[in-house]
Design a protein around this motif. Structure first.
Motif, PDB file in Angstrom:
ATOM      1  N   THR A  90       0.814   8.901  -4.290  1.00 30.08           N
ATOM      2  CA  THR A  90       2.098   9.614  -4.222  1.00 30.08           C
ATOM      3  C   THR A  90       2.928   9.447  -5.487  1.00 30.08           C
ATOM      4  OG1 THR A  90       3.111   7.742  -3.086  1.00 30.08           O
ATOM      5  CG2 THR A  90       2.288   9.518  -1.708  1.00 30.08           C
ATOM      6  N   ALA A  91       2.619   8.456  -6.304  1.00 26.40           N
ATOM      7  CA  ALA A  91       3.365   8.255  -7.552  1.00 26.40           C
ATOM      8  C   ALA A  91       3.150   9.408  -8.521  1.00 26.40           C
ATOM      9  CB  ALA A  91       2.960   6.939  -8.209  1.00 26.40           C
ATOM     10  N   ASN A 147       0.793  -1.222   0.000  1.00 30.43           N
ATOM     11  CA  ASN A 147       0.000   0.000   0.000  1.00 30.43           C
ATOM     12  C   ASN A 147       0.831   1.282   0.000  1.00 30.43           C
ATOM     13  OD1 ASN A 147       0.822  -0.673   2.661  1.00 30.43           O
ATOM     14  ND2 ASN A 147      -0.730   0.674   3.511  1.00 30.43           N
ATOM     15  N   TYR A 148       2.151   1.155  -0.089  1.00 34.69           N
ATOM     16  CA  TYR A 148       3.003   2.339  -0.020  1.00 34.69           C
ATOM     17  C   TYR A 148       4.132   2.238  -1.037  1.00 34.69           C
ATOM     18  CZ  TYR A 148       6.039   5.881   2.151  1.00 34.69           C
ATOM     19  OH  TYR A 148       6.817   6.975   2.389  1.00 34.69           O
ATOM     20  N   ILE A 149       4.257   3.263  -1.859  1.00 35.02           N
ATOM     21  CA  ILE A 149       5.372   3.341  -2.797  1.00 35.02           C
ATOM     22  C   ILE A 149       6.316   4.397  -2.224  1.00 35.02           C
ATOM     23  CG2 ILE A 149       4.167   4.980  -4.328  1.00 35.02           C
ATOM     24  CD1 ILE A 149       5.573   3.521  -6.673  1.00 35.02           C
ATOM     25  N   PHE A 150       7.463   3.955  -1.718  1.00 33.38           N
ATOM     26  CA  PHE A 150       8.327   4.911  -1.032  1.00 33.38           C
ATOM     27  C   PHE A 150       9.449   5.447  -1.897  1.00 33.38           C
ATOM     28  CE2 PHE A 150       9.953   0.766   0.303  1.00 33.38           C
ATOM     29  CZ  PHE A 150      11.329   0.886   0.204  1.00 33.38           C
ATOM     30  N   SER A 178       4.611  -2.882   2.261  1.00 29.03           N
ATOM     31  CA  SER A 178       3.336  -3.132   2.913  1.00 29.03           C
ATOM     32  C   SER A 178       3.469  -2.629   4.342  1.00 29.03           C
ATOM     33  CB  SER A 178       2.987  -4.618   2.915  1.00 29.03           C
ATOM     34  OG  SER A 178       1.869  -4.836   3.757  1.00 29.03           O
ATOM     35  N   LEU A 179       2.766  -1.577   4.663  1.00 32.63           N
ATOM     36  CA  LEU A 179       2.829  -1.052   6.024  1.00 32.63           C
ATOM     37  C   LEU A 179       2.139  -1.991   7.016  1.00 32.63           C
ATOM     38  CD1 LEU A 179       2.181   2.729   5.295  1.00 32.63           C
ATOM     39  CD2 LEU A 179       4.360   1.545   5.589  1.00 32.63           C
ATOM     40  N   ARG A 180       1.224  -2.802   6.522  1.00 29.90           N
ATOM     41  CA  ARG A 180       0.535  -3.759   7.381  1.00 29.90           C
ATOM     42  C   ARG A 180       1.423  -4.960   7.706  1.00 29.90           C
ATOM     43  NH1 ARG A 180      -4.772  -5.772   4.845  1.00 29.90           N
ATOM     44  NH2 ARG A 180      -5.436  -3.702   5.463  1.00 29.90           N
ATOM     45  N   TYR A 181       2.098  -5.508   6.689  1.00 27.03           N
ATOM     46  CA  TYR A 181       2.847  -6.752   6.871  1.00 27.03           C
ATOM     47  C   TYR A 181       4.360  -6.551   6.958  1.00 27.03           C
ATOM     48  CZ  TYR A 181      -1.614  -8.745   5.494  1.00 27.03           C
ATOM     49  OH  TYR A 181      -2.944  -9.077   5.423  1.00 27.03           O
ATOM     50  N   VAL A 233       1.044   4.629 -12.388  1.00 26.38           N
ATOM     51  CA  VAL A 233       0.494   3.884 -11.249  1.00 26.38           C
ATOM     52  C   VAL A 233      -0.092   4.840 -10.210  1.00 26.38           C
ATOM     53  CG1 VAL A 233       1.868   1.782 -11.519  1.00 26.38           C
ATOM     54  CG2 VAL A 233       2.785   3.691 -10.169  1.00 26.38           C
ATOM     55  N   CYS A 234      -0.310   6.101 -10.609  1.00 20.51           N
ATOM     56  CA  CYS A 234      -0.787   7.083  -9.630  1.00 20.51           C
ATOM     57  C   CYS A 234      -2.245   6.863  -9.220  1.00 20.51           C
ATOM     58  CB  CYS A 234      -0.535   8.504 -10.111  1.00 20.51           C
ATOM     59  SG  CYS A 234      -1.516   9.044 -11.496  1.00 20.51           S
ATOM     60  N   ARG A 235      -2.974   6.051  -9.964  1.00 22.16           N
ATOM     61  CA  ARG A 235      -4.334   5.727  -9.521  1.00 22.16           C
ATOM     62  C   ARG A 235      -4.309   4.625  -8.460  1.00 22.16           C
ATOM     63  NH1 ARG A 235      -4.417   7.285 -14.567  1.00 22.16           N
ATOM     64  NH2 ARG A 235      -5.902   8.857 -15.240  1.00 22.16           N
TER      65      ARG A 235
END
Length: 154
Positions: A104-105, A53-56, A75-78, A98-100
């Motif tokens: 943040t992308a 869920n996070y593209i850093f 994955s901030l969850r896992y 991939v911004c949809r």
């Protein structure tokens, strides 16, 4: 539940059997064709046991013969991470946005667009982000960039 790199690799191969992997990194690193990236990106985000869920980080590398898009996902969850790479044609570098999937992308892609000239297909606002007007298409981070005041020599 956090997965090991080997568990992630097995799960990813179920989603996309054509993936190839690189060794030698802390994060599992996979290579994918640009055409297959949109489908995999959505699955990486939406699949419950992956939940990336996070593209850093999203950047590009110029290898002189081609460009490579590099996406760092978490994955901030896992608490598992992967790196996704996609090789682009240097003369017509393009890949689906991939911004949809990861909001943040949108800004990261704009930066790569102006610095490397990558066209992000279906991006909602693909224009310069940092450089001033008049720098469109100059792509200062490409290895063939000509510095007009000779400050950079490659």
């Amino acid at each position: 539940m956090t997965m090991t790199n080997e568990e992630l690799k097995s799960e990813l191969l179920l989603l996309q059997p054509s993936l190839s992997f690189e060794d030698g990194s802390e994060f599992l690193t996979l290579n994918i064709d640009p055409e297959a990236w949109p489908s995999l990106a959505k699955q990486l985000h939406d699949k419950e046991n992956l939940f990336f869920n996070y593209i850093f980080c999203l950047t590009c590398i110029d290898w002189k013969t081609h460009l490579t898009m590099v996406y760092h996902l978490s994955s901030l969850r896992y608490h598992h991470n992967i790196i996704v790479k996609s090789k682009l044609d240097r003369n017509k570098p393009e890949i689906e946005t991939v911004c949809r999937i990861w909001k943040t992308a949108e800004f990261h892609e704009r930066e790569v667009y102006e610095m490397f000239g990558v066209n992000f297909i279906n991006h909602p606002d693909l224009r310069l982000l940092i450089l001033p007007e008049g720098w469109e298409g100059k792509n200062p981070l490409r290895k063939d960039f000509e510095d007009p005041v000779n400050m950079i020599k490659l």
